[in-house]
Design a protein around this motif. Sequence first.
Motif, PDB file in Angstrom:
ATOM      1  N   ILE B  49       3.479 -40.379  31.212  1.00  0.00           N
ATOM      2  CA  ILE B  49       3.932 -41.576  31.941  1.00  0.00           C
ATOM      3  C   ILE B  49       4.238 -42.701  30.949  1.00  0.00           C
ATOM      4  O   ILE B  49       5.236 -43.413  31.083  1.00  0.00           O
ATOM      5  N   VAL B  50       3.410 -42.831  29.935  1.00  0.00           N
ATOM      6  CA  VAL B  50       3.562 -43.912  28.966  1.00  0.00           C
ATOM      7  C   VAL B  50       4.590 -43.495  27.913  1.00  0.00           C
ATOM      8  O   VAL B  50       4.560 -42.356  27.440  1.00  0.00           O
ATOM      9  N   PRO B  51       5.508 -44.364  27.535  1.00  0.00           N
ATOM     10  CA  PRO B  51       6.464 -44.043  26.480  1.00  0.00           C
ATOM     11  C   PRO B  51       5.721 -43.697  25.189  1.00  0.00           C
ATOM     12  O   PRO B  51       4.649 -44.263  24.913  1.00  0.00           O
ATOM     13  N   TYR B  52       6.329 -42.795  24.419  1.00  0.00           N
ATOM     14  CA  TYR B  52       5.615 -42.263  23.270  1.00  0.00           C
ATOM     15  C   TYR B  52       5.301 -43.320  22.235  1.00  0.00           C
ATOM     16  O   TYR B  52       4.328 -43.228  21.523  1.00  0.00           O
ATOM     17  N   TRP B  53       6.155 -44.337  22.175  1.00  0.00           N
ATOM     18  CA  TRP B  53       5.911 -45.379  21.170  1.00  0.00           C
ATOM     19  C   TRP B  53       4.768 -46.317  21.565  1.00  0.00           C
ATOM     20  O   TRP B  53       4.291 -47.111  20.785  1.00  0.00           O
ATOM     21  N   VAL B  55       1.941 -45.113  23.321  1.00  0.00           N
ATOM     22  CA  VAL B  55       0.726 -44.361  23.619  1.00  0.00           C
ATOM     23  C   VAL B  55      -0.420 -44.766  22.697  1.00  0.00           C
ATOM     24  O   VAL B  55      -1.542 -45.038  23.130  1.00  0.00           O
TER      25      VAL B  55
END
Lengths: 577, 159
Positions: B49-53, B55
Amino acid sequence: MSKMKTQNDPPTSGSENAVDIPQSACMDRRILHIQTLYEATRELSGTTTPLETLRTFLPIAMGPLGLTFGFGVMRRGLAVHVESLGLGTATKDQFTEQAEALIDKFFPHGEQNSSISSPTLLAGSHLSHSADVPADTGAIAVIPLDKDGHVVLGFGPKLTGEPLADDETDLLNGLVITLSTALKKACGEQDIKARNRRLRTALEQTQEARVALDRRAFQLHTLYEATLELSGLHEPVAVCDAFLLILMGTFSYTSGWAALYGPNDARADVAHRGLEPDGLDRLLSREGRDMVLGRFVELKDRMPHQGQSALIDDETSRASLPLAADVAIVFTLDNDWRGAVGLSAPLTEGDLSTEMEQLLLSLVSTFMVTLGNAKHIQLIQDLNSDLAARNVDLQNTLDALTSARNEISLLTEAKEAIVGLVRGELERVRRPAWLDVLLIILAGIVLGGLFNYSSPSGIDLVPHSFLGTPPETVAAEGVLSLASEGAVIVDARPAEFYQQKHIKGAISLPKDMFGFVYSMKLSELDPAIPLVVYGRNISRHYDVDVARELSGLGHENVFVFEGGVDVWEEAGYEVNQ
Amino acid sequence: MTQVLKRLATNPWAALAFRLYIGGVFVFAAMYKINYTAEFATTIASYQIVPYWAVNAMAIFMPWTEIICGALLILGIRVRSVCTIIIALLIMFTVAIFINLLRDAPISCGCFHTVEDPISWWTILRDVTWIGMTLHVYFFDSVFQADQLFLGKLKRVQS
């Protein structure tokens, strides 16, 4: 009026007799009559009083005419004098009793303007029957002197019994006129003498009054000068000293003292002038104070009341005073202040006169008034000083109160601010505040950052896959082509996802277990063989991370298939589930 | 009966118990996440759900926010603000779990430990229960709140 008419009666037989008298005898009679008139004039001119004149006139008039008696009644004011010659004692007494009535008959009492204004002689036998005069009276003369003075004369018959001849009547008339003139002269002299006496008396009284006035003027001037000099002084000691000088100058004394004692022993105002060198010390001493105040005890009922003074006339009492005093006065200023004044060594002998004593008492009264004023001024000054000190204290108190009020205001404002703050905080505590939320999140960020930075197990804030150079990518067809050339397809996702679904022929190489799995499956692989890595989602780019790891281990042809298993499956290629 | 239930439902002592419980849960959960940041970042990423940048940043900061909220809740400081944050976090967790349940993602909750049972509807129920407790605390908690005790003493200055 009948008597006045008698004056105009026709000549009696006397004139007929004159015809019979020889000429020489007639001349002698004339000479005699003239001499008689002269003698009468000379005698009467020597008299000084009307009564003496009247008394002198009777024998002068009776002698030459040979009359048997004569009388005279004179009234001056209310006094009636009767002189007679030749009357018997009984007749004289009887006549004296009715003498005033005789005068009233001719000069009614109370009437200012009588009908008789000049000497008038009445002669005739009819007069002998009048009840107001002695019997046998042959002639009556009335003489008005002035408005209050009248004389009535009466003469008896001649010794010869003959009536008066005409020349004799003329002689008598002349004598009456002479008498009138002499009486008026005597009356005038008597009036002048009386007036002189009155004038002298008035003059003496005037001189006495002038002397009294001079003394009074001197006293008043002295009082004025004393009042003027004392009124400019406001110090009790200065007032005492100046008053002492005034007294010594006014009453000619060479030494004097004045002392005023207050309610307690420490308060006394004294002044001293004279030869005694220790006079001031004696007046200020306790003994001197007791000696002066002892006089008040001695006076008892005669002790002067408030604002009064009394002269000490007892020599023994004066000797009991602290300093010598030939004249001494004690006075009471008020209930608390009493004093005494003494004078000694007079320049002139003798005691003070009553007037000088009164002047002394008056001066002492003035001195007391001035002294009282000085005391009041001193009291006012003391009160003003006390008031000023109280004002300073009051000002200090006001300043302190003002400061305290300001402090209270500040404290009140601070309290209001604190209360408002507390109230606001209480309100804020009861509801969520975005500031609190922001602060908590901010605190979490700060603490987390610090902890991660300092912790050995810390991680990168941003993943390497986001920052590094992206590896070469291939599409699905490229993957298929590479696979046909012997390329190895690597699934970089966690094993759970691999087990769930993966590209057919792919091997699982999760990032978290890279070292272990690589050593088991790919360590023996030729580095030249192409490797195609896939597997990423929104939260992780596993493919990029694993591709970098493989490149780092020496593999020369590492590609990334970004589409992953979903794109692969959508392209219609085979997957294992 | 209704009154009794209402009284029980609004009991401040129950709110205190909930407050301590939720606070303890958050402190306990955060302690593990703080010590194992990398693992927690993986857990976050597993939800996809959270963008990888973002996390890693989320894995670094969120546990500290949780532990602060848990501690404040236990102490009774800024309870409503803390409850707001906790409710927001729980809703976020619940939504994330719900989404991944719909995805049928084979992931664990990661709430207290990396190795846990996979997420399930029980997990949703648990989180919803915690949300309910937190709401109870939000509305009815009134005892042993440190800031109110302190400010209450200051309030007496006014009188």
